[in-house]
Design an enzyme around this catalytic site. Structure first.
Site, short mmCIF file in Angstrom:
data_model
loop_
_atom_site.label_atom_id
_atom_site.label_comp_id
_atom_site.label_asym_id
_atom_site.label_seq_id
_atom_site.Cartn_x
_atom_site.Cartn_y
_atom_site.Cartn_z
N ASP A 33 0.83 -1.20 0.00
CA ASP A 33 0.00 0.00 0.00
C ASP A 33 0.86 1.25 0.00
OD1 ASP A 33 0.72 0.63 2.69
OD2 ASP A 33 -0.85 -0.69 3.45
N LYS B 72 -4.12 3.25 -1.25
CA LYS B 72 -5.15 4.27 -1.31
C LYS B 72 -4.77 5.40 -0.37
CE LYS B 72 -7.83 0.93 1.37
NZ LYS B 72 -7.11 -0.25 0.90
#
Length: 480
Positions: free
Chosen positions: A246, A268
């Site tokens: 991530d 994200k």
């Protein structure tokens, strides 16, 4: 890279050593271990070399060095006590494009000798490119203490079994995974205990029962500083076929991933593009069903606002085997690097972690609980809602003068810690780059005195650097 590390096959190759003293003897010992045919040019030999010559282990040319000596050899070492002679050897070797080393004279070397850790056939070379030979020696000593002598036996046994494993397991991935399991399992323990026969029986058993299914390891990468990745986490990312990572995983951590592993970004951010969680879950399942070893690499700790529980529920539902490697969560790492203790006998008897980014249908936050005094409140993903957070806490009794901090890029070289009070928390958060962590409580007031890392490390009690050199090469060494 000043020198290219390379291992040369000297078995049966002629090597010339100019010099017959103790310095030459040390190099000759290494050359003989490598199977080289050593020719020594020197008017005299010391006792050690004389014995080797008498046993026909070296060829002694008892004469003055001549240019002809270098023409039929593979490489040359100048180890005499005559500096002018050594440099002449270098010049002649260079003119013939022969590799040459003048011992302890780096400017007159086309190759240099590293410090060596020998677990034959495993060999590890350590070099400072000639800049700090004592440091290289200390590193070698540290590695010598860490690496078991059974490594060589393990490599020899594995070599005998390579063909059998290759015949049984057809793909490179299957074979790599098999050996990784053995080198970290019972086989390795048996070899270490000198139980060679039992170790080979274990290999046969494991080869017959070799599991070919996929596996997912949920790994916490920590808050950013690669030095804070756990040893188990490092082992997992270096054994992975594919790593799903991530946006909170730092470049330093990613650089530790095995080079031939596939890397897929599934991150994200609050203000940017995002990979839907459902897509990440489906990808983990698909890759595992393909028989691949998957690492889901998450910033901080996967079970602290990392949605790790949801991901494992998906894997369990699809009967995919998994494991979890905890990581240092941002609230612990970033505050430590900012010099803000989460608890303190004089200021805070508890610490509360809360997320500023909730599901749309989640119940309202218990602000009365969060507004209690004498506790430290740490808010993840709260920068965008800092104004609302400050307002609600004050409405429920928290003083506007309560110290507050916004820590950005925690534990990384770019870390910034902006401090103020609850009254101006929104202003602090507005200019803070992401990822940012909000800390509220009296302990924030200790930041100025205890700050030690990065550009904020100007506290009066700052004691040097994050890591004393090499963790203190000598046991018990501490920062001064």
């Amino acid at each position: 890279m000043n020198y290219f590390p390379i291992f040369a096959n000297l078995a049966g190759r002629p090597v010339l050593v100019v010099g017959g003293g103790s310095v030459a003897a040390r190099k000759i010992s290494l050359l003989l271990d490598a199977g080289a045919q050593v020719r020594v040019v020197a008017n005299q030999l010391n006792a050690e070399l004389s014995a080797l010559a008498a046993e026909n282990k070296i060829l002694w040319l008892a004469e003055e060095f001549r240019a002809e000596h270098i023409r039929t050899v593979f490489l040359i070492i100048a180890a005499s006590s005559d500096q002018a002679l050594n440099r002449r050897v270098f010049q002649l070797a260079e003119s013939c494009q022969k590799p040459v080393n003048v011992v302890d004279d780096r400017d007159y070397c086309s190759f240099i000798f590293p410090s060596i850790i020998n677990r034959n056939p495993i060999q590890i070379a350590v070099s400072s490119s000639g800049s700090a030979p004592v440091l290289a020696r200390l590193l070698r000593e540290k590695l010598e203490a860490l690496l078991p002598h059974s490594l060589g036996d393990m490599a020899e046994i594995s070599g005998r079994w390579r063909d059998a494993v290759k015949a049984k397991l057809k793909s490179v991935t299957e074979r790599r995974r098999f050996w990784e399991k053995q080198f970290n399992g019972r086989f390795a323990a048996l070899v270490k205990n000198q139980q060679t026969a039992q170790a080979e029986q274990e290999l046969a058993k494991q080869l017959e029962q070799n599991y070919q299914g996929g596996f997912v390891s949920l790994v916490g990468a920590g808050p950013g500083d690669a030095g804070l990745l756990t040893l188990k986490g490092l082992q997992e990312i270096q054994q992975a076929d594919v790593v799903l990572y991530d946006a909170l995983v730092s470049d330093g951590i990613l650089s530790l991933v095995r080079r031939d592993a596939e890397r897929i970004f599934v991150g994200k951010r609050a203000r940017g593009d995002r990979t839907p969680q459902e897509d990440t879950n489906a990808l983990m399942v698909r890759l595992a069903r393909e028989g691949r070893r998957v690492v889901r690499l998450k910033g901080g700790d996967p079970f602290v606002f990392g949605r790790g529980g949801e991901e494992l529920e998906t894997l369990a539902r699809h009967q995919i085997p998994f494991s979890v490697v905890p990581g240092i969560t941002a609230a612990v790492g970033a505050t430590a690097y900012a010099g803000i203790p989460l608890t303190h006998r004089d200021y805070a008897q508890s610490a509360v972690f809360v997320t500023g980014h909730r599901k749309a249908d989640a119940p309202d936050i218990e602000w009365q609980t969060l507004a209690r005094s004498r506790q430290t409140l740490v808010i993840y993903m709260g920068a965008l809602k800092a104004a609302l957070i400050a307002e609600r806490l004050q409405q429920h009794g928290r003083s506007p003068d309560t110290p507050a901090a916004v820590i950005s890029q925690g534990t990384l070289p770019a870390q910034k810690t902006a401090t103020g009070t609850l009254a101006n928390l929104a202003e602090l958060a507005e200019t803070a780059p992401n990822p940012a962590l909000i800390v509220i409580g009296e302990v924030v007031g200790l930041h100025e005195k205890l700050a030690w890392f990065g550009e904020n490390g100007e506290g009066e009690n700052r004691v040097g650097q994050a890591y004393p050199a090499l963790g203190g090469l000598n046991a018990g060494q501490r920062a001064a």
